[in-house]
Design a protein around this motif. Structure first.
Motif, PDB file in Angstrom:
ATOM      1  N   SER A 116       0.853  -1.187   0.000  1.00  0.00           N
ATOM      2  CA  SER A 116       0.000   0.000   0.000  1.00  0.00           C
ATOM      3  C   SER A 116       0.890   1.238   0.000  1.00  0.00           C
ATOM      4  O   SER A 116       1.608   1.500   0.971  1.00  0.00           O
ATOM      5  CB  SER A 116      -0.913   0.007   1.232  1.00  0.00           C
ATOM      6  N   ILE A 117       0.847   1.982  -1.068  1.00  0.00           N
ATOM      7  CA  ILE A 117       1.720   3.149  -1.224  1.00  0.00           C
ATOM      8  C   ILE A 117       1.261   4.259  -0.282  1.00  0.00           C
ATOM      9  O   ILE A 117       0.088   4.636  -0.265  1.00  0.00           O
ATOM     10  CB  ILE A 117       1.672   3.657  -2.674  1.00  0.00           C
ATOM     11  N   ASN A 118       2.197   4.798   0.499  1.00  0.00           N
ATOM     12  CA  ASN A 118       1.861   5.899   1.399  1.00  0.00           C
ATOM     13  C   ASN A 118       3.108   6.717   1.695  1.00  0.00           C
ATOM     14  O   ASN A 118       4.223   6.345   1.310  1.00  0.00           O
ATOM     15  CB  ASN A 118       1.220   5.367   2.685  1.00  0.00           C
ATOM     16  N   LYS A 119       2.934   7.823   2.376  1.00  0.00           N
ATOM     17  CA  LYS A 119       4.042   8.737   2.649  1.00  0.00           C
ATOM     18  C   LYS A 119       5.136   8.096   3.502  1.00  0.00           C
ATOM     19  O   LYS A 119       6.303   8.489   3.423  1.00  0.00           O
ATOM     20  CB  LYS A 119       3.513   9.985   3.362  1.00  0.00           C
ATOM     21  N   MET A 120       4.768   7.106   4.321  1.00  0.00           N
ATOM     22  CA  MET A 120       5.756   6.470   5.186  1.00  0.00           C
ATOM     23  C   MET A 120       6.699   5.552   4.418  1.00  0.00           C
ATOM     24  O   MET A 120       7.859   5.386   4.800  1.00  0.00           O
ATOM     25  CB  MET A 120       5.058   5.668   6.297  1.00  0.00           C
ATOM     26  N   ASN A 121       6.194   4.933   3.344  1.00  0.00           N
ATOM     27  CA  ASN A 121       7.014   3.916   2.676  1.00  0.00           C
ATOM     28  C   ASN A 121       7.366   4.227   1.229  1.00  0.00           C
ATOM     29  O   ASN A 121       8.062   3.440   0.575  1.00  0.00           O
ATOM     30  CB  ASN A 121       6.320   2.549   2.741  1.00  0.00           C
ATOM     31  N   ILE A 122       6.922   5.352   0.705  1.00  0.00           N
ATOM     32  CA  ILE A 122       7.068   5.581  -0.734  1.00  0.00           C
ATOM     33  C   ILE A 122       8.532   5.632  -1.175  1.00  0.00           C
ATOM     34  O   ILE A 122       8.864   5.245  -2.298  1.00  0.00           O
ATOM     35  CB  ILE A 122       6.303   6.854  -1.168  1.00  0.00           C
ATOM     36  N   THR A 123       9.429   6.055  -0.284  1.00  0.00           N
ATOM     37  CA  THR A 123      10.849   6.073  -0.645  1.00  0.00           C
ATOM     38  C   THR A 123      11.502   4.706  -0.453  1.00  0.00           C
ATOM     39  O   THR A 123      12.665   4.519  -0.815  1.00  0.00           O
ATOM     40  CB  THR A 123      11.609   7.117   0.196  1.00  0.00           C
ATOM     41  N   GLN A 124      10.762   3.753   0.104  1.00  0.00           N
ATOM     42  CA  GLN A 124      11.296   2.409   0.341  1.00  0.00           C
ATOM     43  C   GLN A 124      10.832   1.394  -0.707  1.00  0.00           C
ATOM     44  O   GLN A 124      11.343   0.270  -0.757  1.00  0.00           O
ATOM     45  CB  GLN A 124      10.851   1.899   1.718  1.00  0.00           C
ATOM     46  N   ILE A 125       9.864   1.782  -1.517  1.00  0.00           N
ATOM     47  CA  ILE A 125       9.176   0.792  -2.356  1.00  0.00           C
ATOM     48  C   ILE A 125      10.107   0.118  -3.360  1.00  0.00           C
ATOM     49  O   ILE A 125      10.016  -1.100  -3.579  1.00  0.00           O
ATOM     50  CB  ILE A 125       7.953   1.439  -3.048  1.00  0.00           C
ATOM     51  N   ILE A 126      11.016   0.845  -3.956  1.00  0.00           N
ATOM     52  CA  ILE A 126      11.938   0.224  -4.915  1.00  0.00           C
ATOM     53  C   ILE A 126      12.792  -0.825  -4.221  1.00  0.00           C
ATOM     54  O   ILE A 126      12.978  -1.943  -4.736  1.00  0.00           O
ATOM     55  CB  ILE A 126      12.818   1.286  -5.596  1.00  0.00           C
ATOM     56  N   ASP A 127      13.303  -0.506  -3.040  1.00  0.00           N
ATOM     57  CA  ASP A 127      14.083  -1.490  -2.281  1.00  0.00           C
ATOM     58  C   ASP A 127      13.218  -2.695  -1.917  1.00  0.00           C
ATOM     59  O   ASP A 127      13.681  -3.844  -1.953  1.00  0.00           O
ATOM     60  CB  ASP A 127      14.642  -0.857  -1.005  1.00  0.00           C
ATOM     61  N   MET A 128      11.952  -2.452  -1.575  1.00  0.00           N
ATOM     62  CA  MET A 128      11.044  -3.544  -1.229  1.00  0.00           C
ATOM     63  C   MET A 128      10.804  -4.457  -2.425  1.00  0.00           C
ATOM     64  O   MET A 128      10.830  -5.690  -2.309  1.00  0.00           O
ATOM     65  CB  MET A 128       9.713  -2.981  -0.722  1.00  0.00           C
ATOM     66  N   VAL A 129      10.568  -3.858  -3.582  1.00  0.00           N
ATOM     67  CA  VAL A 129      10.324  -4.639  -4.799  1.00  0.00           C
ATOM     68  C   VAL A 129      11.534  -5.510  -5.129  1.00  0.00           C
ATOM     69  O   VAL A 129      11.401  -6.707  -5.435  1.00  0.00           O
ATOM     70  CB  VAL A 129       9.979  -3.697  -5.973  1.00  0.00           C
ATOM     71  N   GLN A 130      12.724  -4.936  -5.067  1.00  0.00           N
ATOM     72  CA  GLN A 130      13.939  -5.704  -5.367  1.00  0.00           C
ATOM     73  C   GLN A 130      14.149  -6.822  -4.350  1.00  0.00           C
ATOM     74  O   GLN A 130      14.522  -7.947  -4.706  1.00  0.00           O
ATOM     75  CB  GLN A 130      15.145  -4.766  -5.387  1.00  0.00           C
ATOM     76  N   PHE A 131      13.893  -6.515  -3.092  1.00  0.00           N
ATOM     77  CA  PHE A 131      14.049  -7.500  -2.022  1.00  0.00           C
ATOM     78  C   PHE A 131      13.089  -8.669  -2.211  1.00  0.00           C
ATOM     79  O   PHE A 131      13.474  -9.842  -2.130  1.00  0.00           O
ATOM     80  CB  PHE A 131      13.812  -6.804  -0.682  1.00  0.00           C
ATOM     81  N   LEU A 132      11.827  -8.361  -2.499  1.00  0.00           N
ATOM     82  CA  LEU A 132      10.819  -9.405  -2.686  1.00  0.00           C
ATOM     83  C   LEU A 132      11.099 -10.223  -3.940  1.00  0.00           C
ATOM     84  O   LEU A 132      10.883 -11.436  -3.967  1.00  0.00           O
ATOM     85  CB  LEU A 132       9.426  -8.777  -2.755  1.00  0.00           C
ATOM     86  N   ASP A 133      11.579  -9.572  -4.981  1.00  0.00           N
ATOM     87  CA  ASP A 133      11.946 -10.297  -6.201  1.00  0.00           C
ATOM     88  C   ASP A 133      13.072 -11.281  -5.920  1.00  0.00           C
ATOM     89  O   ASP A 133      13.039 -12.430  -6.383  1.00  0.00           O
ATOM     90  CB  ASP A 133      12.364  -9.302  -7.283  1.00  0.00           C
ATOM     91  N   ASN A 134      14.054 -10.856  -5.153  1.00  0.00           N
ATOM     92  CA  ASN A 134      15.161 -11.746  -4.793  1.00  0.00           C
ATOM     93  C   ASN A 134      14.693 -12.920  -3.940  1.00  0.00           C
ATOM     94  O   ASN A 134      15.273 -14.010  -3.995  1.00  0.00           O
ATOM     95  CB  ASN A 134      16.251 -10.965  -4.052  1.00  0.00           C
ATOM     96  N   MET A 135      13.632 -12.707  -3.163  1.00  0.00           N
ATOM     97  CA  MET A 135      13.072 -13.791  -2.357  1.00  0.00           C
ATOM     98  C   MET A 135      12.353 -14.826  -3.218  1.00  0.00           C
ATOM     99  O   MET A 135      12.149 -15.960  -2.785  1.00  0.00           O
ATOM    100  CB  MET A 135      12.086 -13.237  -1.321  1.00  0.00           C
ATOM    101  N   GLY A 136      11.937 -14.410  -4.418  1.00  0.00           N
ATOM    102  CA  GLY A 136      11.217 -15.319  -5.301  1.00  0.00           C
ATOM    103  C   GLY A 136       9.724 -15.089  -5.357  1.00  0.00           C
ATOM    104  O   GLY A 136       8.981 -15.928  -5.888  1.00  0.00           O
TER     105      GLY A 136
END
Length: 456
Positions: free
Chosen positions: A254-274
């Motif tokens: 869920s995109i919000n002001k608290m995490n919007i600068t983290q989302i790219i790192d989250m996407v890459q991290f989750l992709d690496n997890m499979g």
């Protein structure tokens, strides 16, 4: 040897067939599909069809069936006999195709979201509801009767949600009931109770996959947003188990002001997890989110994020990104109209299907177009059959004919023929004092921000 993917469902709509990946087949293709289902062999299917059409040379029928099977394999509808890759590819521009072929009128929903409880063990800052257990949840027996009714009208899939569905001790029983009726069943959860043993019991009951929420790159962000200490680590443990067992797992952000600068790192991290699918969800000012409106990103926040997501998407190995339903102008400003058009054709941009392909059942049985519809009720399934509401509700009928040109201020926007954005079934649109011709607030915000550029 080939076989029909066990996750595939289909039904006839007049002289056409619609599948649960939203592909539409003509009568001939539908006949071939059913023959393949019965025989699971190209030669046998061709022979069966030849018996129905003896005037057509058998070698031509065999060639046509073989060509059709090759097409179905591209969509993972037909798979090798020993394959366990069940993930279906969604047909692109499916809402457009449903409008063209069926005028947005189907005999029943394709998917029903069932809010099996209003109880929740989290206090999410964006929750559509208040997370207060202020309704009487339907009993096991009542939900089982509803599942029978859903199966009878050939609904393809059910998403069990809440509240927090894992709070129900009978969730496995409900999943098993759905599976026994051939309904593809998913569970949407905050993950706190999704232990390895619960994953095992739900999988054994027949669940097809899970949707689990992750809203921060670290425990501090996620747990603060969700209001539960320790939730982040439980979510990560659950994702690891699901990926390790090759169980379908969508991780919702869920995109919000608290995490919007983290989302790219989250996407890459989750992709690496499979992780196989990552839907990015737009922040909506509904329920508790209205008390936390400061969390809503502004237009420039979204535009920057779209640029970053489009760039990182090309580097991913496993995850499919589903883009949020943002106004086309945001995409034009960030990645360009051509890229937006391609994303749309690939089915990567969320589109409202409320009342056209889907609907929601509330915890006490109230029927509504979508989970964003709040307390709106078009009738209660304990009193009126879902089929009757689906066919006859004036709200559903309006949703099937409503276009951008009918909504203000989208009616004067340059992009109103191609933009797919926006909810149509918000309380402000279909509630007692609502106006269905008022656009989603994100569309109004876009119009006000870029008025000089979008007015025709």
């Amino acid at each position: 040897m080939v076989r029909i993917n066990p996750r595939v469902r289909w039904r006839w709509e007049k002289d056409k067939v619609i599948l649960n990946n939203l592909m539409i087949l003509n009568e001939t293709a539908g006949t071939i599909l059913e023959s393949l289902h019965k025989t699971e062999d190209i030669a046998s299917a061709a022979e069966q069809i030849h018996q129905q059409f003896p005037d057509i040379p058998s070698n031509k029928i065999y060639k046509d069936v073989s060509t059709f099977v090759e097409i179905l394999q591209q969509w993972n509808i037909v798979i090798p006999e020993d394959s366990e890759e069940y993930w279906l590819k969604v047909c692109p521009e499916y809402m457009k195709m449903i409008a063209v072929n069926f005028q947005n009128v189907l005999s029943a929903p394709l998917e029903v979201s069932c809010e099996v409880t209003s109880a929740c063990n989290a206090k999410c800052m964006h929750c559509l509801a208040s997370s207060a257990h202020n309704q009487r949840d339907l009993t096991t027996h009542e939900w089982e009767k509803i599942i029978d009714e859903i199966a009878q009208i050939n609904v393809f899939s059910v998403l069990l949600t809440g509240g927090e569905p894992l709070l129900r001790k009978d969730l496995e029983q409900l999943v098993k009931k759905c599976a026994s009726k051939g309904i593809i069943t998913g569970v949407s959860t905050n993950g706190y109770l999704l232990s390895e043993s619960r994953i095992e019991s739900l999988s054994s009951a027949g669940v097809a996959g899970f949707a689990i929420s992750l809203d921060g790159i670290d425990a501090e962000t996620h747990d603060t947003f969700r209001g539960v200490k320790g939730l982040y680590h439980r979510v990560m443990d659950a994702i690891n188990v699901l990926v390790g067992r090759k169980i379908e797992c969508s991780v919702l952000i869920s995109i919000n002001k608290m995490n919007i600068t983290q989302i790219i790192d989250m996407v890459q991290f989750l992709d690496n997890m499979g992780v196989s699918q990552i839907p990015l969800l737009r922040f909506k000012l509904l329920g508790r989110a209205q008390e936390n409106s400061w969390l809503e990103p502004d237009a420039q926040d979204y535009i920057r994020l779209l640029k970053e997501v489009s760039k990182v998407e090309k580097e991913l190995s496993n995850a499919l990104i589903l883009y949020p339903d943002l106004p086309m102008k945001f995409f034009e400003k960030s990645i360009g109209v051509d890229v937006y058009e391609q994303l749309r054709k690939e089915g990567k941009v969320e589109v409202c299907g409320a009342g056209i392909i889907s609907c929601t059942l509330g915890p006490s049985g109230d029927i509504k177009p979508c989970d964003v519809s709040g307390d709106v009720s078009l009738g209660n399934i304990k009193e009126v059959p879902l089929k009757d509401i689906w066919d006859n509700s004036e709200i559903f009928k309006k949703l099937r004919t409503l276009g951008k040109k009918d909504q203000k201020p989208c009616n004067v926007c340059t992009f109103n023929e191609v933009c797919l954005t926006g909810c149509k079934a918000l309380p402000s649109q279909i509630g007692d004092n609502g106006d269905i011709c008022t656009a989603d607030p994100i569309c109004v915000k876009c119009f006000n921000t870029f008025k000089e550029e979008v007015v025709q």
